[in-house]
Scaffold this active site. Structure first.
Site, PDB file in Angstrom:
ATOM      1  CD  GLN A  31      -0.606  -6.655  -5.445  1.00 60.03           C
ATOM      2  OE1 GLN A  31      -1.493  -7.378  -4.976  1.00 60.03           O
ATOM      3  NE2 GLN A  31       0.665  -6.957  -5.337  1.00 60.03           N
ATOM      4  CG  HIS A  60      -5.767  -3.919  -6.068  1.00 60.09           C
ATOM      5  ND1 HIS A  60      -4.964  -4.600  -5.178  1.00 60.09           N
ATOM      6  CD2 HIS A  60      -6.014  -4.799  -7.066  1.00 60.09           C
ATOM      7  CE1 HIS A  60      -4.757  -5.839  -5.606  1.00 60.09           C
ATOM      8  NE2 HIS A  60      -5.380  -5.977  -6.765  1.00 60.09           N
ATOM      9  CB  CYS A  74     -24.824   7.414 -11.863  1.00 54.47           C
ATOM     10  SG  CYS A  74     -24.011   8.869 -11.169  1.00 54.47           S
ATOM     11  CB  THR A  93       3.392  -7.894  -3.338  1.00 57.64           C
ATOM     12  OG1 THR A  93       2.108  -8.525  -3.407  1.00 57.64           O
ATOM     13  CG2 THR A  93       4.325  -8.535  -4.355  1.00 57.64           C
ATOM     14  CB  SER A  94       1.842 -11.451   0.726  1.00 58.62           C
ATOM     15  OG  SER A  94       0.576 -11.070   0.198  1.00 58.62           O
TER      16      SER A  94
HETATM   17  P1  OAD Z   1       0.335  -7.849   2.083  1.00 58.42           P
HETATM   18  O1  OAD Z   1       0.042  -7.172   3.363  1.00 58.42           O
HETATM   19  O2  OAD Z   1      -0.420  -9.107   1.703  1.00 58.42           O
HETATM   20  O3  OAD Z   1       1.891  -8.221   2.019  1.00 58.42           O
HETATM   21  C1  OAD Z   1       2.844  -7.247   2.391  1.00 58.42           C
HETATM   22  C2  OAD Z   1       4.205  -7.794   2.019  1.00 58.42           C
HETATM   23  O4  OAD Z   1       5.167  -6.764   2.247  1.00 58.42           O
HETATM   24  C3  OAD Z   1       4.630  -8.993   2.864  1.00 58.42           C
HETATM   25  O5  OAD Z   1       5.147 -10.010   2.024  1.00 58.42           O
HETATM   26  C4  OAD Z   1       5.725  -8.423   3.766  1.00 58.42           C
HETATM   27  O6  OAD Z   1       6.734  -9.392   4.038  1.00 58.42           O
HETATM   28  C5  OAD Z   1       6.279  -7.312   2.905  1.00 58.42           C
HETATM   29  N1  OAD Z   1       6.923  -6.214   3.641  1.00 58.42           N
HETATM   30  C6  OAD Z   1       6.640  -5.753   4.867  1.00 58.42           C
HETATM   31  N2  OAD Z   1       7.444  -4.705   5.171  1.00 58.42           N
HETATM   32  C7  OAD Z   1       8.248  -4.506   4.087  1.00 58.42           C
HETATM   33  C8  OAD Z   1       9.282  -3.588   3.753  1.00 58.42           C
HETATM   34  N3  OAD Z   1       9.665  -2.631   4.621  1.00 58.42           N
HETATM   35  N4  OAD Z   1       9.885  -3.680   2.547  1.00 58.42           N
HETATM   36  C9  OAD Z   1       9.507  -4.641   1.657  1.00 58.42           C
HETATM   37  N5  OAD Z   1       8.524  -5.552   1.904  1.00 58.42           N
HETATM   38  C10 OAD Z   1       7.911  -5.474   3.108  1.00 58.42           C
HETATM   39  O7  OAD Z   1       0.159  -6.737   0.941  1.00 58.42           O
HETATM   40  P2  OAD Z   1      -0.055  -6.978  -0.599  1.00 58.42           P
HETATM   41  O8  OAD Z   1       0.726  -8.155  -1.123  1.00 58.42           O
HETATM   42  O9  OAD Z   1       0.184  -5.685  -1.292  1.00 58.42           O
HETATM   43  O10 OAD Z   1      -6.173  -5.915  -2.279  1.00 58.42           O
HETATM   44  O11 OAD Z   1      -1.636  -7.314  -0.670  1.00 58.42           O
HETATM   45  C11 OAD Z   1      -2.203  -7.460  -1.945  1.00 58.42           C
HETATM   46  C12 OAD Z   1      -3.644  -7.051  -1.849  1.00 58.42           C
HETATM   47  O12 OAD Z   1      -4.303  -7.747  -0.781  1.00 58.42           O
HETATM   48  C13 OAD Z   1      -3.904  -5.604  -1.536  1.00 58.42           C
HETATM   49  O13 OAD Z   1      -3.736  -4.766  -2.656  1.00 58.42           O
HETATM   50  C14 OAD Z   1      -5.361  -5.666  -1.127  1.00 58.42           C
HETATM   51  C15 OAD Z   1      -5.333  -6.900  -0.246  1.00 58.42           C
HETATM   52  O14 OAD Z   1      -6.525  -7.613  -0.328  1.00 58.42           O
HETATM   53  C16 OAD Z   1      -7.339  -5.190  -2.389  1.00 58.42           C
HETATM   54  O15 OAD Z   1      -7.635  -4.347  -1.559  1.00 58.42           O
HETATM   55  C17 OAD Z   1      -8.180  -5.533  -3.577  1.00 58.42           C
END
Ligand code: OAD
Length: 248
Positions: A86, A104, A115, A182-183
């Site tokens: 992502q 993404h 365009c 990922t959350s």
């Molecule tokens: P988030 O910021 O929502 O979640 C980050 C996750 O990483 C959380 O669950 C943390 O607990 C975990 N985390 C933090 N440090 C870590 C580490 N050292 N090792 C492993 N895990 C760790 O990020 P995403 O889930 O990627 O979309 O967010 C998904 C999408 O939300 C993004 O791609 C973006 C945003 O809206 C778009 O931009 C379209």
């Protein structure tokens, strides 16, 4: 073993790239991505949005991939491992992963906002005079003159269909899905672990904190991305080939 690695912002956190939702340190603590990462925000003030992505791009360019990125790249040389992310940064590629699926989009690609003509690479890092408020006018499209935009998916926009199709194919073929950093809050990416499980894969979550994906995972390791990937690689290197035993 056929493995798919589904990574989110937590995969880049150990490289110093802010996540979205981690309290206090995430991007959302200092900016409102909902107010910046949208087509409407760009149309209203291209220089503000372009300036924000330049700030993000500079942070990524200054970051280095960590042992978790390197571990996935190494595993892909011994196993059929696909990375589906992502994240819009290029840390997986810089660690040696090939054919990374960016659900993404990718920060270091740009295209015309009208365009869709692909722009020259790296315009986000091209030297530019930033205003005091961080606003930087984007370059103009060489073909039609409209502002160039980052090649990322904004809120309200559809995912690139080729990337989504590749991601679904990867999870359906996998024997093991590792969900790293990922959350599990953003669809449709958050539905991929369930698709993997439905196709018979074992699902391993690697995240220091529980998420909505935890309950349906085969196993959940409360550790960082780097620690979890290295632990998994050591077990694979030791010859463990049963996915469920590998992650128990
Ligand atoms: P988030 O910021 O929502 O979640 C980050 C996750 O990483 C959380 O669950 C943390 O607990 C975990 N985390 C933090 N440090 C870590 C580490 N050292 N090792 C492993 N895990 C760790 O990020 P995403 O889930 O990627 O979309 O967010 C998904 C999408 O939300 C993004 O791609 C973006 C945003 O809206 C778009 O931009 C379209």
């Amino acid at each position: 073993m056929r493995i798919v690695a589904l990574t989110g912002a937590g995969m880049s956190a150990e490289s110093g790239v802010p996540t979205f939702r981690d309290a206090g340190t995430g991007l959302w603590a200092r900016f409102d991505p909902q107010a910046l990462a949208t087509p409407e925000a760009f149309a209203a003030d291209p220089a503000r949005v372009w300036g924000w992505y330049r700030w993000r791009a500079a942070g990524v360019a200054a970051a280095q991939p960590h042992a978790g990125h390197a571990g996935l790249a190494r595993l892909a040389r011994a196993h059929a491992l696909r990375v589906v992310t992502q994240n819009v940064d290029d840390l997986h590629e810089r660690a040696g992963s090939r054919e990374v699926v960016h659900l993404h989009g990718a920060l270091f690609t740009s295209r015309c906002s009208r365009c869709a003509q692909p722009a020259a690479p790296e315009p986000l890092l091209r030297p530019a005079r930033a205003g005091d408020d961080g606003r930087v006018p984007p370059p103009d499209c060489a073909r039609c003159g409209a502002p160039v935009r980052p090649g990322v998916v904004w809120f309200g926009e559809a995912l690139p269909s080729a990337a989504w199709d590749a991601a679904v194919a990867a999870v359906r073929e996998a024997e093991l899905a590792i969900v790293v950093g990922t959350s599990g809050l953003v669809q449709p990416a958050a539905s991929l672990p369930g698709l993997a499980a439905a196709a018979g894969a074992a699902v391993l979550e690697i995240n220091p904190t529980p998420t909505p994906l935890t309950a349906s995972a085969t196993a959940s390791w409360r550790c960082s991305a780097a620690e979890g990937v290295q632990r998994l690689a050591a077990r694979l290197d030791a010859g463990e080939r049963d996915p469920a035993a590998l992650i128990s």
